[in-house]
Each structure stands twice: as C-alpha cells, then as structure tokens.
Design an enzyme around this catalytic site. Structure first.
Site, PDB file in Angstrom:
ATOM      1  N   GLU A  38      -6.624   3.846  -5.750  1.00  0.00           N
ATOM      2  CA  GLU A  38      -7.903   4.137  -5.106  1.00  0.00           C
ATOM      3  C   GLU A  38      -8.338   5.531  -5.525  1.00  0.00           C
ATOM      4  O   GLU A  38      -7.726   6.522  -5.125  1.00  0.00           O
ATOM      5  CB  GLU A  38      -7.772   4.064  -3.583  1.00  0.00           C
ATOM      6  CG  GLU A  38      -9.104   4.309  -2.900  1.00  0.00           C
ATOM      7  CD  GLU A  38      -8.997   4.702  -1.434  1.00  0.00           C
ATOM      8  OE1 GLU A  38      -9.973   4.528  -0.715  1.00  0.00           O
ATOM      9  OE2 GLU A  38      -7.941   5.217  -1.023  1.00  0.00           O
ATOM     10  N   ASP A  85       0.854  -1.181   0.000  1.00  0.00           N
ATOM     11  CA  ASP A  85       0.000   0.000   0.000  1.00  0.00           C
ATOM     12  C   ASP A  85       0.892   1.233   0.000  1.00  0.00           C
ATOM     13  O   ASP A  85       1.712   1.407   0.897  1.00  0.00           O
ATOM     14  CB  ASP A  85      -0.878  -0.033   1.265  1.00  0.00           C
ATOM     15  CG  ASP A  85      -2.253   0.551   1.047  1.00  0.00           C
ATOM     16  OD1 ASP A  85      -2.320   1.677   0.531  1.00  0.00           O
ATOM     17  OD2 ASP A  85      -3.238  -0.105   1.415  1.00  0.00           O
ATOM     18  N   ASP A 113      -3.135   4.779  -2.249  1.00  0.00           N
ATOM     19  CA  ASP A 113      -4.173   5.379  -1.415  1.00  0.00           C
ATOM     20  C   ASP A 113      -4.609   6.734  -1.991  1.00  0.00           C
ATOM     21  O   ASP A 113      -3.761   7.554  -2.378  1.00  0.00           O
ATOM     22  CB  ASP A 113      -3.574   5.583  -0.012  1.00  0.00           C
ATOM     23  CG  ASP A 113      -4.608   5.884   1.044  1.00  0.00           C
ATOM     24  OD1 ASP A 113      -5.489   5.035   1.261  1.00  0.00           O
ATOM     25  OD2 ASP A 113      -4.538   6.974   1.661  1.00  0.00           O
ATOM     26  N   HIS A 122     -11.591  -2.727   3.689  1.00  0.00           N
ATOM     27  CA  HIS A 122     -11.454  -2.428   5.116  1.00  0.00           C
ATOM     28  C   HIS A 122     -12.117  -1.117   5.529  1.00  0.00           C
ATOM     29  O   HIS A 122     -12.035  -0.735   6.700  1.00  0.00           O
ATOM     30  CB  HIS A 122      -9.956  -2.371   5.461  1.00  0.00           C
ATOM     31  CG  HIS A 122      -9.274  -1.239   4.763  1.00  0.00           C
ATOM     32  ND1 HIS A 122      -9.096  -1.211   3.393  1.00  0.00           N
ATOM     33  CD2 HIS A 122      -8.769  -0.067   5.219  1.00  0.00           C
ATOM     34  CE1 HIS A 122      -8.505  -0.090   3.042  1.00  0.00           C
ATOM     35  NE2 HIS A 122      -8.292   0.625   4.131  1.00  0.00           N
ATOM     36  N   ASP A 123     -12.729  -0.413   4.589  1.00  0.00           N
ATOM     37  CA  ASP A 123     -13.375   0.861   4.904  1.00  0.00           C
ATOM     38  C   ASP A 123     -14.897   0.783   4.833  1.00  0.00           C
ATOM     39  O   ASP A 123     -15.569   1.792   5.077  1.00  0.00           O
ATOM     40  CB  ASP A 123     -12.941   1.946   3.898  1.00  0.00           C
ATOM     41  CG  ASP A 123     -11.476   2.325   4.036  1.00  0.00           C
ATOM     42  OD1 ASP A 123     -10.934   2.233   5.144  1.00  0.00           O
ATOM     43  OD2 ASP A 123     -10.877   2.726   3.007  1.00  0.00           O
TER      44      ASP A 123
HETATM   45  C1  NOJ Z   1      -8.190   5.321   2.256  1.00  0.00           C
HETATM   46  C2  NOJ Z   1      -7.892   4.148   3.132  1.00  0.00           C
HETATM   47  O1  NOJ Z   1      -8.437   2.984   2.573  1.00  0.00           O
HETATM   48  C3  NOJ Z   1      -8.464   4.476   4.502  1.00  0.00           C
HETATM   49  O2  NOJ Z   1      -8.435   3.366   5.360  1.00  0.00           O
HETATM   50  C4  NOJ Z   1      -7.708   5.649   5.061  1.00  0.00           C
HETATM   51  O3  NOJ Z   1      -8.306   6.058   6.277  1.00  0.00           O
HETATM   52  C5  NOJ Z   1      -7.706   6.837   4.101  1.00  0.00           C
HETATM   53  N1  NOJ Z   1      -7.474   6.462   2.745  1.00  0.00           N
HETATM   54  C6  NOJ Z   1      -6.635   7.817   4.477  1.00  0.00           C
HETATM   55  O4  NOJ Z   1      -5.365   7.273   4.224  1.00  0.00           O
END
Ligand code: NOJ
Length: 510
Positions: free
Chosen positions: A253, A101, A198, A315-316
C-alpha cells in the site's frame, strides 16, 4: 521473472476480506476466521484466485486491528493460530492463495516492545521507536492532530503517523529490521503466499525532522511521506520473501496520490511485486479520469517486468456504487473495467453483491477515521439477521440487505454476483485477459474501447460511461461474451452500447 511462465499473481484476482465484517461463526457479532473458513466455497464458486485478510493479529483494536500487540498470534476475537493454519490449508486445498496484512510502520502502544521502550529513556528498546525532546509540525492521520504524543514519565515525545495508540517503529535500528523480518518468516513458514504491506511509504522518516509546509496546510504526513530509505527497507523485506520457494508475493500500500511516486516502489524488480495505485479509487465514474489513471500507469510503470494492480474500493474508502452516486449500472460497468484491464485486480468483499455503504449515525460509528460505511457486515441471507446469528453485528447492515443478500444472488442469473462470476470465468479462460497486452482504440470521449491480446487470443472491451446510448462501431463483427447488464450475451454485437453498458467481446469464431 520468466515472461513465458509468469508468476501466479500476475494472472490472479485477489479478494479482500475485512474479517470483522465478513462472516461470524461464534455469534458474538464480529466476523471471525471460522466464518471465513465456512465461506471458502463461496469464494471458490465466485472464481477468485486468492484472498487477502485484513489484520487478525492480537490487538487492542484502537484502529480495528491495524494496531498490533503481537504479530505472531491471532486475536481471540477472530480465533486461534490453529484456526488460521486450518484456514490456510483449506484455502490451499481449493486452489486459493492466502495473503496476510503486514503492518510494519507502527505497532500498538500495548505491544511489549513499546511498553519496554517507554519504560525508561535508557531501556534497550528505547530506540525501537522514535523519541524526541521537541515535536515538529508533523500531523497524524485519522484526525489525531499532532503526530507527536508526550510521555510524561520519561519526558519525551514519541512519533505516531496514525493514532497515539499506534507508535511508529524506528526502521533505522537494525534490531527492529531483524525482528520484523522474523515476523515475515513466522508466517511464510506457515505457508502464506504473501503479504499486503500497510503504508510502506511511511516506514522511513526524514532524519532531519524538518517541519513540512503541507502539514501546516492540514495534511497528515502519511499522505505524502516518501523517503528514499523506505526503498531500502522494502528491498530487505523482498530478500526475505525471495528466500522462500513458491513465488510469495509482496503487495504494497503506497497511499500517495501520485502514480509516478507509487510506481517507484517496484524498484528495479527488487522491491514490491505489486503496488496499489489508488488514483482510480477516488475517481467518480468518468471516462476522462479513468483514461488519465490508465495512461499514467502505462507511462510510469517501470520496466523489468513490473505489473500493475487495479483497486476500486477497500475498507478505507467508499464502495464503488456509493461513489458512483448509487448507480448499479455504473457499478456493473466498473466490474467489467476492473476485471479486464491489464494488471492484477483486487475485489473488496461485498462488491460482488453490489452493496452500498451503510448510513451510520455519528453516535454508532466506531472508527476514529469515520470509515464505517464500507465496513458494514455482509448480508448472507435475505431474512434478518442475514446470517449473523447471535449478537447483533458490530455495525448496521448496508441498505437493501434483504434483496442484495448473497443467498439470493448466487442463484439469480441477472444478479451482480452472477456478473462477477461470468467475468471471472471469462478471465480465467482467456490468456489475453489475464496476461495480454493492452491497446486503447480511438472512440467517442464518453466511451473507452480497448483490446487485450496474447498471441492468438484476443478480446475487445467497450465501456459506456454515460446514461445515454452510444454507437460503437469497433465492436461490429464480434460476439458479446459478457455484458454488464446481461443483454445480448452469446449474440453478435449490434454496434450499440446501451446507457452505462460495458461489454466484453470476443471474435465470432471463438
Ligand atoms: C492503512 C489501512 O488500510 C488503514 O485501515 C489503517 O488505518 C492505516 N493504514 C494505519 O494502519
């Protein structure tokens, strides 16, 4: 890209590991790299092609590792650089690719770069971050309020699109670009196969710092920030990666809910190799919404060999089954969809076990963004402590941890794990599923029927989104290769889809 010889990541299925919650080898209640190493055989048995590890770098853990204080070292909570090298090498020995990541938008406020930057207004690293005398109305994500925090000693505000502990880097400063390219090279030299990037859409900011009405309406800037200069930044990252042999991949992402905008991040084949498109991640189990997501991808995917991705959880966000109101039938049908659409699928750890989100009391939550439920630890064994020996894990287990444990599901023919394994094996053996074209066939609005074809290899997929049976005459004359409920596999398809049933069909003579 040579269409006759597609890169590995087009035919691959990537498994997302959230290391804190995957497997704990040292008994401190937090998953670690040795835990991942010990489960590589599990991943190989499941049949995925690669893994992406959420951040394991040095971090004060204000945002569970997405606040990095050293990009080129492993946090002791997870292990060491040597252990990471072992993990990369042992994954490769099993034919598994490894993606790390990469978090370019912000560092931790404890990163030496930021400590220098905030030391004084004339520090050489002051301009590595974004400092202003006056804030504007930009809002931070994760409930953090204003995106600007006041630094009393130096009498300026610094920008953070996430937590105050995550100051945003200034990518318009060439020294930042060079330092971050160095981070990529550090890991590419150690043999990683690519990166998940990210919030790449956040990296460039509007240089006029104009107030944004959407922030006034309460939205964080990271929900829609989408500046042309992000593409310039991305082209620079791509050049670094392209300088290495072995088809290293950049998966970005782009956390904007507009497929058209997301897909612009493929550029002209000179930006992302793969862009996460999250519209299906929000969708309930509904044929109209899925059809719209799929059509949007077909409509907006740029030419020049761009290749879609499919993501139904991470995971979000809530897990598939939790989003589908607890329905295991819908979760199983969604696995058939995920693994048979045209594009590279990503499986979030634990989806292959049909897990639900954990219900966690407000007092026990650790994430400022409230995303704990989907981050619950993986139950490996049926009996408590479910393979987490030593200290209790950092979050409670998900519901049904005993009956959904990996150990039980590996040997049960009718388990969720067995369904994923059959789907992954079918995909591996079929060029049509991995790389073929996609054609949707007319069907009842509560169904989706599509055909995948690569030269002589062809498959038909029929999905029933609702809890009542449906006739599906398209499938007559085909055999059931995989059924989401296991029914009729190896038999001629009888023309009926059971409630919430999804089937992968192949021609009789196959
Ligand atoms: C996206 C990530 O998937 C998330 O977990 C994170 O809090 C934010 N970006 C900030 O890095």
């Amino acid at each position: 890209m040579n269409p006759q010889n597609p890169p590995w990541w087009q035919g691959a299925v990537i498994y997302q590991i959230y290391p804190r919650s995957f497997a704990d080898a040292n008994g401190d209640g937090i998953g670690d790299l040795q835990g991942v190493r010990a489960r590589l055989d599990y991943l190989a048995e499941l049949g995925v092609d690669g893994l992406w590890l959420s951040p394991v770098f040095r971090s004060p853990m204000a945002d569970a590792g997405y606040d990095i204080s050293d990009y080129c070292d492993i946090d002791p909570l997870f292990g060491s650089l040597d252990e990471m090298q072992q993990l990369i090498d042992e994954a490769h020995a099993r034919g598994l690719k490894v993606l790390l990541d990469f978090v370019p938008n912000h560092t931790s406020d404890q990163h030496p770069w930021f400590l220098e930057s905030r030391a004084s207004p004339d520090n050489p690293k002051r301009d590595w971050y974004i400092w202003r005398d006056e804030p504007n109305n930009w809002r931070a994500a994760l409930g953090a309020g204003s995106a600007w925090s006041w630094d009393e000693p130096t009498q300026q505000y610094y920008l953070h699109l996430f937590l105050p502990q995550q100051p945003d880097l200034n990518w318009r400063n060439p020294a930042v670009v060079e330092a971050m390219h160095g981070v990529l090279r550090f890991w590419l030299d150690r043999g990683v196969d690519g990166f998940r990037i990210d919030v790449i859409h956040c990296t460039a900011k509007d240089e006029t710092f104009a107030d944004d009405p959407r922030c006034l309406a309460g939205l964080p800037l990271s929900d829609f920030n989408d500046q042309p200069y992000s593409h310039e930044i991305l082209r620079g990252l791509r050049r670094v990666v392209d300088g290495y042999p072995g088809e290293r991949v950049l998966v970005g992402e782009v956390n904007i809910r507009s497929t058209e905008r997301v897909l612009s991040y493929y550029g002209a084949g000179d930006e992302l190799h793969l862009a996460f498109n999250f519209t299906p991640l929000d969708a309930p189990w509904d044929p109209i919404l899925f059809r719209t997501c799929i059509h949007d991808v077909q409509q907006w995917l740029p030419p020049a060999g761009a290749w879609p991705t499919w993501v139904l959880s991470n995971h979000d966000n809530p897990r598939q089954r939790s989003r589908y109101r607890g329905s295991l039938g819908a979760a199983h049908a969604s696995a058939v969809l995920l693994l048979t659409l045209r594009g590279t699928p990503f499986i979030y750890q634990g989806e292959e076990l049909g897990l639900l989100d954990a219900q966690i009391d407000a007092a026990a939550r650790s994430d400022p963004g409230g995303r704990d439920g989907c981050r619950a630890p993986i139950p490996w064994q049926a009996a408590p402590p479910h393979g987490w020996e030593g200290a209790a894990p950092w979050l409670p287990f998900p519901p049904e941890a005993d009956s959904r444990a990996a150990e039980l599901q590996r040997t049960a023919a009718d388990s969720t794990f067995a369904l994923y394994r059959r789907l992954l094996a079918a995909r591996k053996a079929s060029a049509a599923l991995r790389l073929g074209g996609f054609e949707e066939l007319a069907a009842h609005p509560e169904l989706m029927v599509y055909r995948r074809q690569c030269e002589g290899d062809v498959r038909l997929i029929c999905i029933n989104f609702v809890e009542r049976a449906h006739a599906c005459p398209h499938g007559l004359g085909w055999s059931v290769q995989v059924a989401s409920d296991g029914a009729g596999e190896g038999q001629p398809f009888d023309g009926t889809l059971r409630p919430l049933q999804a089937v992968l069909l192949r021609p009789h003579e196959d």
